[in-house]
Design a protein around this motif. Structure first.
Motif, PDB file in Angstrom:
ATOM      1  N   ALA A 171      56.391  35.242  11.429  1.00 42.16           N
ATOM      2  CA  ALA A 171      56.864  34.078  10.685  1.00 42.16           C
ATOM      3  C   ALA A 171      57.090  34.450   9.235  1.00 42.16           C
ATOM      4  O   ALA A 171      56.468  35.366   8.700  1.00 42.16           O
ATOM      5  CB  ALA A 171      55.851  32.957  10.787  1.00 42.16           C
ATOM      6  N   PHE A 172      57.991  33.708   8.605  1.00 44.54           N
ATOM      7  CA  PHE A 172      58.196  33.812   7.168  1.00 44.54           C
ATOM      8  C   PHE A 172      57.636  32.551   6.527  1.00 44.54           C
ATOM      9  O   PHE A 172      57.890  31.442   7.005  1.00 44.54           O
ATOM     10  CB  PHE A 172      59.691  33.902   6.828  1.00 44.54           C
ATOM     11  CG  PHE A 172      60.303  35.229   7.120  1.00 44.54           C
ATOM     12  CD1 PHE A 172      59.990  36.333   6.338  1.00 44.54           C
ATOM     13  CD2 PHE A 172      61.191  35.375   8.165  1.00 44.54           C
ATOM     14  CE1 PHE A 172      60.570  37.566   6.603  1.00 44.54           C
ATOM     15  CE2 PHE A 172      61.776  36.599   8.428  1.00 44.54           C
ATOM     16  CZ  PHE A 172      61.454  37.700   7.652  1.00 44.54           C
ATOM     17  N   LEU A 173      56.896  32.716   5.488  1.00 43.71           N
ATOM     18  CA  LEU A 173      56.390  31.594   4.711  1.00 43.71           C
ATOM     19  C   LEU A 173      57.023  31.680   3.331  1.00 43.71           C
ATOM     20  O   LEU A 173      56.927  32.704   2.666  1.00 43.71           O
ATOM     21  CB  LEU A 173      54.867  31.648   4.594  1.00 43.71           C
ATOM     22  CG  LEU A 173      54.104  31.598   5.907  1.00 43.71           C
ATOM     23  CD1 LEU A 173      52.625  31.812   5.650  1.00 43.71           C
ATOM     24  CD2 LEU A 173      54.328  30.286   6.607  1.00 43.71           C
ATOM     25  N   PHE A 174      57.676  30.628   2.914  1.00 45.19           N
ATOM     26  CA  PHE A 174      58.318  30.594   1.611  1.00 45.19           C
ATOM     27  C   PHE A 174      57.581  29.598   0.725  1.00 45.19           C
ATOM     28  O   PHE A 174      57.227  28.508   1.176  1.00 45.19           O
ATOM     29  CB  PHE A 174      59.785  30.168   1.750  1.00 45.19           C
ATOM     30  CG  PHE A 174      60.589  31.062   2.634  1.00 45.19           C
ATOM     31  CD1 PHE A 174      61.110  32.242   2.142  1.00 45.19           C
ATOM     32  CD2 PHE A 174      60.839  30.726   3.957  1.00 45.19           C
ATOM     33  CE1 PHE A 174      61.865  33.080   2.959  1.00 45.19           C
ATOM     34  CE2 PHE A 174      61.590  31.553   4.771  1.00 45.19           C
ATOM     35  CZ  PHE A 174      62.104  32.734   4.269  1.00 45.19           C
ATOM     36  N   HIS A 175      57.373  29.961  -0.500  1.00 47.75           N
ATOM     37  CA  HIS A 175      56.773  29.010  -1.438  1.00 47.75           C
ATOM     38  C   HIS A 175      57.243  29.330  -2.844  1.00 47.75           C
ATOM     39  O   HIS A 175      57.673  30.443  -3.140  1.00 47.75           O
ATOM     40  CB  HIS A 175      55.244  29.038  -1.357  1.00 47.75           C
ATOM     41  CG  HIS A 175      54.631  30.306  -1.868  1.00 47.75           C
ATOM     42  ND1 HIS A 175      54.281  30.490  -3.179  1.00 47.75           N
ATOM     43  CD2 HIS A 175      54.338  31.461  -1.236  1.00 47.75           C
ATOM     44  CE1 HIS A 175      53.782  31.710  -3.338  1.00 47.75           C
ATOM     45  NE2 HIS A 175      53.815  32.328  -2.165  1.00 47.75           N
ATOM     46  N   ASP A 176      57.166  28.347  -3.669  1.00 48.40           N
ATOM     47  CA  ASP A 176      57.517  28.515  -5.078  1.00 48.40           C
ATOM     48  C   ASP A 176      56.360  29.226  -5.760  1.00 48.40           C
ATOM     49  O   ASP A 176      55.216  28.781  -5.679  1.00 48.40           O
ATOM     50  CB  ASP A 176      57.745  27.140  -5.695  1.00 48.40           C
ATOM     51  CG  ASP A 176      58.181  27.218  -7.146  1.00 48.40           C
ATOM     52  OD1 ASP A 176      57.985  28.265  -7.787  1.00 48.40           O
ATOM     53  OD2 ASP A 176      58.724  26.210  -7.630  1.00 48.40           O
ATOM     54  N   PRO A 177      56.628  30.358  -6.402  1.00 47.24           N
ATOM     55  CA  PRO A 177      55.538  31.093  -7.046  1.00 47.24           C
ATOM     56  C   PRO A 177      54.758  30.261  -8.058  1.00 47.24           C
ATOM     57  O   PRO A 177      53.603  30.540  -8.341  1.00 47.24           O
ATOM     58  CB  PRO A 177      56.251  32.266  -7.737  1.00 47.24           C
ATOM     59  CG  PRO A 177      57.540  32.403  -7.034  1.00 47.24           C
ATOM     60  CD  PRO A 177      57.907  31.037  -6.548  1.00 47.24           C
ATOM     61  N   GLY A 178      55.362  29.216  -8.564  1.00 52.37           N
ATOM     62  CA  GLY A 178      54.665  28.362  -9.528  1.00 52.37           C
ATOM     63  C   GLY A 178      53.680  27.412  -8.879  1.00 52.37           C
ATOM     64  O   GLY A 178      52.840  26.803  -9.558  1.00 52.37           O
ATOM     65  N   GLU A 179      53.798  27.255  -7.555  1.00 51.95           N
ATOM     66  CA  GLU A 179      52.868  26.357  -6.847  1.00 51.95           C
ATOM     67  C   GLU A 179      51.599  27.128  -6.529  1.00 51.95           C
ATOM     68  O   GLU A 179      51.607  28.070  -5.753  1.00 51.95           O
ATOM     69  CB  GLU A 179      53.505  25.845  -5.562  1.00 51.95           C
ATOM     70  CG  GLU A 179      54.710  24.966  -5.760  1.00 51.95           C
ATOM     71  CD  GLU A 179      55.347  24.561  -4.431  1.00 51.95           C
ATOM     72  OE1 GLU A 179      55.246  25.329  -3.454  1.00 51.95           O
ATOM     73  OE2 GLU A 179      55.954  23.495  -4.386  1.00 51.95           O
ATOM     74  N   THR A 180      50.516  26.737  -7.109  1.00 50.82           N
ATOM     75  CA  THR A 180      49.240  27.376  -6.824  1.00 50.82           C
ATOM     76  C   THR A 180      48.347  26.370  -6.120  1.00 50.82           C
ATOM     77  O   THR A 180      48.527  25.154  -6.260  1.00 50.82           O
ATOM     78  CB  THR A 180      48.562  27.869  -8.124  1.00 50.82           C
ATOM     79  OG1 THR A 180      48.375  26.752  -8.989  1.00 50.82           O
ATOM     80  CG2 THR A 180      49.404  28.929  -8.802  1.00 50.82           C
TER      81      THR A 180
END
Length: 112
Positions: free
Chosen positions: A9-18
């Protein structure tokens, strides 16, 4: 069991979201088993000229086939196990043997 759903699977997230927990996969790619992969890549047989079931690419050598096989069109193509090898297009129901050359020349309806 984990073996029922094998893949990646690929998980994508905004690097700014912690401190964010993702609830599901964005994209999941299933991975086929070796048997499924081989079945998908197996050559597809044209219809048997006798019963219209798909011919199988086979090396069946039981019973009378222990001594070899002759193509149904041996009088035209001259192919038999001694020349073409053990594999040929075969109908298990009708015991029809067709060499690869004749199979390639067959129409979709099963006749040359």
């Amino acid at each position: 069991a984990f073996t029922d759903n094998v893949g990646f699977a690929f998980l994508f997230h905004d690097p700014g979201e912690t401190a964010v927990l993702q609830a599901s996969f964005d994209t999941f790619f299933a991975v086929a088993s070796k048997a499924e992969d081989e079945a998908a890549c197996a050559p597809q047989g044209k219809p048997c000229p006798t019963c219209a079931r798909p011919l199988e690419w086979s090396d069946y050598d039981k019973g009378p086939y222990a001594v070899g096989w002759d193509c149904e069109h041996v009088h035209v193509c001259g192919m038999k196990a001694a020349i073409a090898g053990r594999r040929r297009w075969f109908c298990t129901r009708c015991s029809v043997d067709i060499c690869d050359r004749c199979h390639s020349a067959m129409w979709a309806g099963g006749r040359r």
